[in-house]
Design an enzyme around this catalytic site. Sequence first.
Site, mmCIF file in Angstrom:
data_model
loop_
_atom_site.group_PDB
_atom_site.id
_atom_site.type_symbol
_atom_site.label_atom_id
_atom_site.label_comp_id
_atom_site.label_asym_id
_atom_site.label_seq_id
_atom_site.Cartn_x
_atom_site.Cartn_y
_atom_site.Cartn_z
ATOM 1 C CG ASN A 33 2.577 7.373 10.587
ATOM 2 O OD1 ASN A 33 2.380 7.025 9.430
ATOM 3 N ND2 ASN A 33 2.237 6.625 11.616
ATOM 4 C CG LEU B 262 -1.754 -1.269 1.448
ATOM 5 C CD1 LEU B 262 -2.864 -0.994 2.466
ATOM 6 C CD2 LEU B 262 -2.339 -1.808 0.157
ATOM 7 C CB THR C 30 -5.282 0.452 5.071
ATOM 8 O OG1 THR C 30 -6.133 0.445 6.241
ATOM 9 C CG2 THR C 30 -4.141 1.419 5.323
ATOM 10 N NE ARG D 58 -0.068 10.796 10.265
ATOM 11 C CZ ARG D 58 -0.490 9.573 10.580
ATOM 12 N NH1 ARG D 58 -0.711 9.264 11.842
ATOM 13 N NH2 ARG D 58 -0.669 8.660 9.643
ATOM 14 C CB SER E 117 49.825 19.978 -0.817
ATOM 15 O OG SER E 117 50.294 18.906 -0.061
HETATM 16 C C1 UD1 Z 1 -1.877 1.895 9.834
HETATM 17 C C2 UD1 Z 1 -2.792 0.901 10.555
HETATM 18 C C3 UD1 Z 1 -2.364 0.825 12.006
HETATM 19 C C4 UD1 Z 1 -0.927 0.353 12.079
HETATM 20 C C5 UD1 Z 1 -0.013 1.265 11.254
HETATM 21 C C6 UD1 Z 1 1.341 0.606 11.127
HETATM 22 C C7 UD1 Z 1 -4.964 1.032 9.439
HETATM 23 C C8 UD1 Z 1 -6.322 1.570 9.495
HETATM 24 N N1 UD1 Z 1 -4.159 1.346 10.451
HETATM 25 O O1 UD1 Z 1 -2.104 3.159 10.420
HETATM 26 O O2 UD1 Z 1 -3.196 -0.088 12.703
HETATM 27 O O3 UD1 Z 1 -0.503 0.365 13.429
HETATM 28 O O4 UD1 Z 1 -0.519 1.450 9.924
HETATM 29 O O5 UD1 Z 1 2.277 1.471 10.523
HETATM 30 O O6 UD1 Z 1 -4.623 0.304 8.511
HETATM 31 N N2 UD1 Z 1 -2.537 3.919 2.250
HETATM 32 C C9 UD1 Z 1 -3.075 3.707 1.016
HETATM 33 N N3 UD1 Z 1 -4.331 4.167 0.757
HETATM 34 C C10 UD1 Z 1 -5.074 4.820 1.695
HETATM 35 C C11 UD1 Z 1 -4.499 5.035 2.960
HETATM 36 C C12 UD1 Z 1 -3.241 4.556 3.216
HETATM 37 O O7 UD1 Z 1 -2.441 3.122 0.132
HETATM 38 O O8 UD1 Z 1 -6.208 5.205 1.381
HETATM 39 C C13 UD1 Z 1 -1.161 3.433 2.523
HETATM 40 C C14 UD1 Z 1 -0.232 4.553 2.937
HETATM 41 O O9 UD1 Z 1 0.474 5.061 1.813
HETATM 42 C C15 UD1 Z 1 0.695 3.865 3.901
HETATM 43 C C16 UD1 Z 1 -0.124 2.712 4.468
HETATM 44 O O10 UD1 Z 1 -1.217 2.538 3.598
HETATM 45 O O11 UD1 Z 1 1.825 3.350 3.245
HETATM 46 C C17 UD1 Z 1 -0.635 2.991 5.884
HETATM 47 O O12 UD1 Z 1 -1.462 4.127 5.875
HETATM 48 P P1 UD1 Z 1 -1.429 5.217 7.025
HETATM 49 O O13 UD1 Z 1 -2.471 6.214 6.733
HETATM 50 O O14 UD1 Z 1 -0.061 5.691 7.245
HETATM 51 O O15 UD1 Z 1 -1.932 4.337 8.254
HETATM 52 P P2 UD1 Z 1 -1.555 4.536 9.790
HETATM 53 O O16 UD1 Z 1 -2.396 5.627 10.352
HETATM 54 O O17 UD1 Z 1 -0.101 4.623 9.976
HETATM 55 CA CA CA Z 2 1.605 4.914 8.595
#
Ligand code: UD1
Ligand code: CA
Length: 457
Positions: free
Chosen positions: A242, A20, A93, A27, A386
């Site tokens: 993050n 993903l 996600t 952030r 040098s």
């Molecule tokens: C997520 C997890 C959290 C975990 C943490 C670990 C969820 C809801 N939460 O939170 O439980 O502890 O990761 O690091 O899954 N992404 C997409 N599409 C989206 C949103 C995100 O591809 O619509 C990708 C982001 O690019 C990223 C990853 O998914 O690489 C995680 O997304 P992020 O929003 O950072 O989730 P966290 O809040 O960190």
């Molecule tokens: Ca994350």
Amino acid sequence: MKTRTPSGDPAPTALAALVLAAGKGTRLPGAGPKVLVDCLGAPMLEHVRRAVACLDAKETVVVVGHGREVVVPWLHKHWPGARTAVQEPQHGTGHAVRLALAAIPRFDGDVIVAYGDVPQVEPDDLRRLLDAHRRARADATVLTGVATDAGRLGRILRDPATGRLQRIIEAREASPEVLTLREFNTGLCVFAAGPLRRAVADLPRHTNGEEYLTDAIGYLAASGGKVETERAADGTALLGVNTPADLAAAVTSLRRRIVGRHLAAGVLVADPESTVIEPDVEIAAGARILPFTYIGHGCKIGPECVVGPFAHLRGGTVLEKGAQVGNFVEVKASVLAAGVKAKHLTYLGDADVGADANIGCGTITANYDGKQKHRTTVGAGAHIGSGTVLVAPVTVGAGARTGANAVVTARHDVPAGATVVGVPARPLGADGKAKPAAAAAKAKSAPAAGAKKGRAS
Ligand code: UD1
Ligand code: CA
């Protein structure tokens, strides 16, 4: 719900990897998409790619969205085997996984999910997770970590009676009590494809507009699925990135791991804490790396070399046996043959230096003319005085010498065994002085020499 029969040894199950990488990363300020932010000389996504590639998955799908105009070309270049699934807009996600599965509609094996913002992931983390999942014949297995403060990460909520995972609660939605839980979701998880497809088909939307993959795990647990957890070998490592502080922590953790591996392989790293070695560096056992040294990716350092203190070897530099690079020396895309010494205050860029040449203190290769980079060649056994400036492209022949502060101008090669001095550098006369510019010009019969002020010919 089981998709496989529980009898006998498990038949080898096909594997798909979903990565993903569509999120915005609000952030983490900075230009460009978050997953391409540099983390110890490589984008975060490159670290994830390396780990995932070790699994040799039958299918790999990377979900792209925010910044995909740069992420997709990056993938084409660095991860040609991966398919991409576009997520636009990004609804979380769970939504991302649903779209990724739509790209492999007939796939029916194990599906491992990695997040593009967890650069700390190692092949062993993924293998451990997959092994646990397959051993237990689970529907879903989550790799968990432990931290005294798991910050913004999702917390693992377990049934107090059975100890089994009940659900994952995101920090932003957690009560103060849940926030004290130390076990967190690393984001690395593996599923049987069928149950995963069902679980992400109809996820609830949270008030922030997102569908959570973590809810799919909770759904499987609540609906009688077999949901397992596996603790990461280094429970505190997989914290993800993050914020800027997370990025710094990830760099520190990767750096320590890489230096640790070189130490284990017999490299004499004098001060691991002040030494930075990017991924993909080869260092022979017994080479000495002195404090405050930075070694970029792709460098190769031979046996008996000494690097540092305060040296910077940039990408692709090769030091052959016994070469020495010392204080405040920067070397870029150069090859220093066996026994070369460049020990103080020097810049060698795009240079090929022959065996046993001595590069005097303060030598500079002027490799960039404002438009292009050019190479410098220094022959074996040459002695660069040098403060010499070698304006590329230029060759100093084997055994040749330059005087202190000489400026050897572009294309004015120094013949083997010759000595040149001065600015611009000219051959040393029999009287021990530089031949006058005019005499030198005449000797070479270059008609335009006099017209060009200050330029040797
Ligand atoms: C997520 C997890 C959290 C975990 C943490 C670990 C969820 C809801 N939460 O939170 O439980 O502890 O990761 O690091 O899954 N992404 C997409 N599409 C989206 C949103 C995100 O591809 O619509 C990708 C982001 O690019 C990223 C990853 O998914 O690489 C995680 O997304 P992020 O929003 O950072 O989730 P966290 O809040 O960190
Ligand atoms: Ca994350």
